[in-house]
Design an enzyme around this catalytic site. Structure first.
Site, PDB file in Angstrom:
ATOM      1  N   PRO A   1       6.273 -30.968  -5.640  1.00 23.62           N
ATOM      2  CA  PRO A   1       7.420 -30.786  -6.528  1.00 23.62           C
ATOM      3  C   PRO A   1       6.968 -30.863  -7.972  1.00 23.62           C
ATOM      4  CG  PRO A   1       7.430 -32.988  -5.571  1.00 23.62           C
ATOM      5  CD  PRO A   1       6.278 -32.272  -4.966  1.00 23.62           C
TER       6      PRO A   1
ATOM      7  N   GLN B   1      13.666 -33.048  -3.577  1.00 23.11           N
ATOM      8  CA  GLN B   1      13.184 -34.319  -4.127  1.00 23.11           C
ATOM      9  C   GLN B   1      14.142 -34.838  -5.196  1.00 23.11           C
ATOM     10  OE1 GLN B   1       9.965 -35.094  -7.077  1.00 23.11           O
ATOM     11  NE2 GLN B   1       8.821 -35.840  -5.311  1.00 23.11           N
TER      12      GLN B   1
ATOM     13  N   CYS C   1       6.483 -39.810 -10.711  1.00 19.01           N
ATOM     14  CA  CYS C   1       6.471 -39.077 -11.981  1.00 19.01           C
ATOM     15  C   CYS C   1       6.114 -40.019 -13.126  1.00 19.01           C
ATOM     16  CB  CYS C   1       7.832 -38.441 -12.255  1.00 19.01           C
ATOM     17  SG  CYS C   1       7.895 -37.588 -13.856  1.00 19.01           S
TER      18      CYS C   1
ATOM     19  N   LYS D   1       7.020 -39.771  -2.380  1.00 20.06           N
ATOM     20  CA  LYS D   1       5.842 -39.387  -3.158  1.00 20.06           C
ATOM     21  C   LYS D   1       5.614 -40.459  -4.220  1.00 20.06           C
ATOM     22  CE  LYS D   1       3.536 -35.610  -5.560  1.00 20.06           C
ATOM     23  NZ  LYS D   1       3.107 -36.250  -6.806  1.00 20.06           N
TER      24      LYS D   1
ATOM     25  N   ASN E   1      -2.785 -36.200  -2.645  1.00 20.44           N
ATOM     26  CA  ASN E   1      -2.416 -35.358  -3.775  1.00 20.44           C
ATOM     27  C   ASN E   1      -3.302 -35.716  -4.966  1.00 20.44           C
ATOM     28  OD1 ASN E   1       0.203 -35.356  -6.194  1.00 20.44           O
ATOM     29  ND2 ASN E   1      -0.726 -33.530  -5.368  1.00 20.44           N
ATOM     30  N   GLY E   2      -3.644 -34.688  -5.738  1.00 13.36           N
ATOM     31  CA  GLY E   2      -4.460 -34.911  -6.927  1.00 13.36           C
ATOM     32  C   GLY E   2      -5.840 -34.301  -6.804  1.00 13.36           C
ATOM     33  N   ASP E   3      -6.129 -33.291  -7.631  1.00  8.31           N
ATOM     34  CA  ASP E   3      -7.458 -32.670  -7.720  1.00  8.31           C
ATOM     35  C   ASP E   3      -7.868 -31.873  -6.478  1.00  8.31           C
ATOM     36  OD1 ASP E   3      -7.444 -33.947 -10.129  1.00  8.31           O
ATOM     37  OD2 ASP E   3      -9.119 -35.292  -9.715  1.00  8.31           O
TER      38      ASP E   3
ATOM     39  N   GLY F   1      -0.662 -29.128  -6.170  1.00 11.29           N
ATOM     40  CA  GLY F   1       0.141 -29.010  -7.376  1.00 11.29           C
ATOM     41  C   GLY F   1      -0.432 -28.000  -8.339  1.00 11.29           C
ATOM     42  N   ARG F   2      -1.199 -28.489  -9.309  1.00 13.58           N
ATOM     43  CA  ARG F   2      -1.636 -27.634 -10.416  1.00 13.58           C
ATOM     44  C   ARG F   2      -2.481 -26.440  -9.984  1.00 13.58           C
ATOM     45  NH1 ARG F   2      -4.001 -32.111 -14.429  1.00 13.58           N
ATOM     46  NH2 ARG F   2      -4.431 -33.134 -12.439  1.00 13.58           N
TER      47      ARG F   2
END
Length: 330
Positions: free
Chosen positions: A18, A72, A102, A141, A204-206, A228-229
C-alpha cells in the site's frame, strides 16, 4: 502454500504494498496483470472515512479483477477504527489491513501508523478489537520497532497472532530510519522461524531485484515478499521475479511498445477514475521508470511531468513512439 485466513495466496506470494498516491485502482490493475498475487489499496484514514471525506471514501473503490485485494486503514482511536471497519466491509474487500508502519510525521504525530510502535499494548488491543468486529481476515503491516533500541518484533508478532491477526508484513527498518540505510531482514526471519508462529510472515523493504526476492525466500525463509518502490512505474517487476523463480534466468525487459501501452493505459485509467487534473498529476511519478535508460530522454520526460493537460502527455507518448520505436532496453 501461504494462506491469509482461508484465502490461498500461493507458494511465495508477491504482494503490492500500500503506497499513498501510488497503489490506486489503475496501478493495481497493471500490477495484477503482471503477476502480483495480492494487492493493497493506498492507506486510508479511519477518521477520514467516518467523516465521509471524499478522498478517503474514493480510495475504497475496488474491482473484481483485483482480487484478492486488501483495504488498508490507519488510526489510533478505537471507536473510529471500528466504525471504519464497518464502512470498509461494505466495499467488499477480501482482507482488511491495519497500517502500523507509516513513518510520515503527519500520521505518526497522531499516534497512528508507526507512531503506535511507542504503545505496543494499544497496537495489540486495537488489532484484537478489529478482529472481533469483522469476519474478514485482518492483517497487519508494521516495522521492526520505533528505533534500534526498541526492537521487540518477535514478541510483538506473537501477540498480534495471539489476538487473531491472519498475516503480518514487516518492513525491515525502524521508524527512525524512515527509508534510509538498508533494510534488515534478520529480525523478520526471527519472527518467521519462531516455533510459536503459524501465520504467514511477509518481508518488505529493498526487494528490488529478482535475486533479492529469492534471498528473502530461500535464505530468510519468509512466506512472501511485499513489493513497494521497485514496482513504481515498473509493474513488470512482478513477472520478472516469477520468471526468475521458475528458470533462474532474467526475463528480457519490457519493450518500448509494452511501456508505451502501459503508460497510455495507466494515464487513461487514472483520468477515468479520478478526473483529468488528478489523473495527470498522480501518474507523473511513474514516468521516470517507465522509460528509464533511454538516452537523451530529458526533454520528453519534462513534457510528461510538467504538463497539466492530458492531451499534451499523450502527445509526448506519441513523440517517444516516433523517435524511439524499436529501442532495445538492456
Amino acid at each position: 502454500m501461504a494462506k491469509i485466513g482461508t484465502i490461498d495466496v500461493g507458494e511465495f506470494p508477491l504482494l503490492l504494498a500500500p503506497m499513498e498516491d501510488v497503489s490506486d485502482p489503475p496501478f493495481r490493475a497493471l500490477c495484477k496483470e503482471q503477476g502480483a498475487d495480492v494487492v493493497y489499496t493506498e492507506f486510508i484514514s479511519s477518521e477520514g472515512l467516518i467523516r465521509d471525506a471524499a478522498k478517503s471514501v474514493m480510495k475504497l473503490d475496488i474491482y473484481e479483477k483485483e482480487r484478492p485485494v486488501g483495504i488498508q486503514i490507519f488510526g489510533a482511536n478505537l471507536e473510529s477504527m471500528l466504525q471504519s471497519v464497518e464502512i470498509v466491509e461494505r466495499s467488499g474487500p477480501d482482507i482488511i489491513d491495519i497500517n502500523y508502519g507509516c513513518p510520515v510525521k503527519k500520521v505518526v504525530s497522531k499516534g497512528a501508523g508507526a507512531g503506535i510502535l511507542k504503545d505496543i499494548p494499544l497496537m495489540v488491543s486495537l488489532t484484537e478489537a478489529m478482529v472481533k468486529h469483522t469476519k474478514l481476515p485482518v492483517t497487519v503491516k508494521t516495522r521492526l520497532g520505533w528505533d534500534q533500541d526498541s526492537i521487540k518484533i518477535v514478541e510483538v508478532a506473537e501477540r498480534l497472532q495471539d489476538v487473531g491477526a491472519s498475516a503480518i508484513s514487516i518492513h525491515g527498518r525502524t521508524r527512525v530510519q524512515m527509508y534510509k540505510g538498508e533494510a534488515n531482514w534478520a529480525p523478520i526471519a526471527e519472527v518467521r522461524n519462531n516455533p510459536r508462529m503459524h501465520i504467514p510472515i511477509f518481508g518488505n523493504g529493498d526487494v528490488d531485484t529478482p535475486e533479492r526476492a529469492v534471498e528473502m525466500r530461500d535464505q530468510y525463509g519468509l512466506n512472501g515478499a511485499m513489493i513497494g518502490r521497485a514496482s513504481i512505474g515498473y509493474p513488470w517487476f512482478f513477472r520478472e521475479v516469477k520468471h526468475y523463480f521458475k528458470t533462474g534466468e532474467h526475463l528480457d525487459p519490457p519493450t518500448m511498445e509494452e511501456r508505451l501501452d502501459a503508460a497510455r493505459r495507466h494515464l487513461q485509467m487514472a483520468i477515468d477514475w479520478k478526473g483529468e487534473k488528478l489523473g495527470v498529476f498522480e501518474t507523473r511519478r511513474h514516468y521516470t521508470n517507465y522509460f528509464k535508460g533511454i538516452p537523451h530522454f530529458k526533454d520528453y520526460r519534462q513534457k510528461m511531468v510538467t504538463s497539466d493537460d492530458a492531451a499534451d502527455v499523450f502527445a509526448a507518448f506519441d513523440e517517444v513512439e516516433k523517435e524511439f520505436s524499436g529501442y532495445e532496453f538492456v
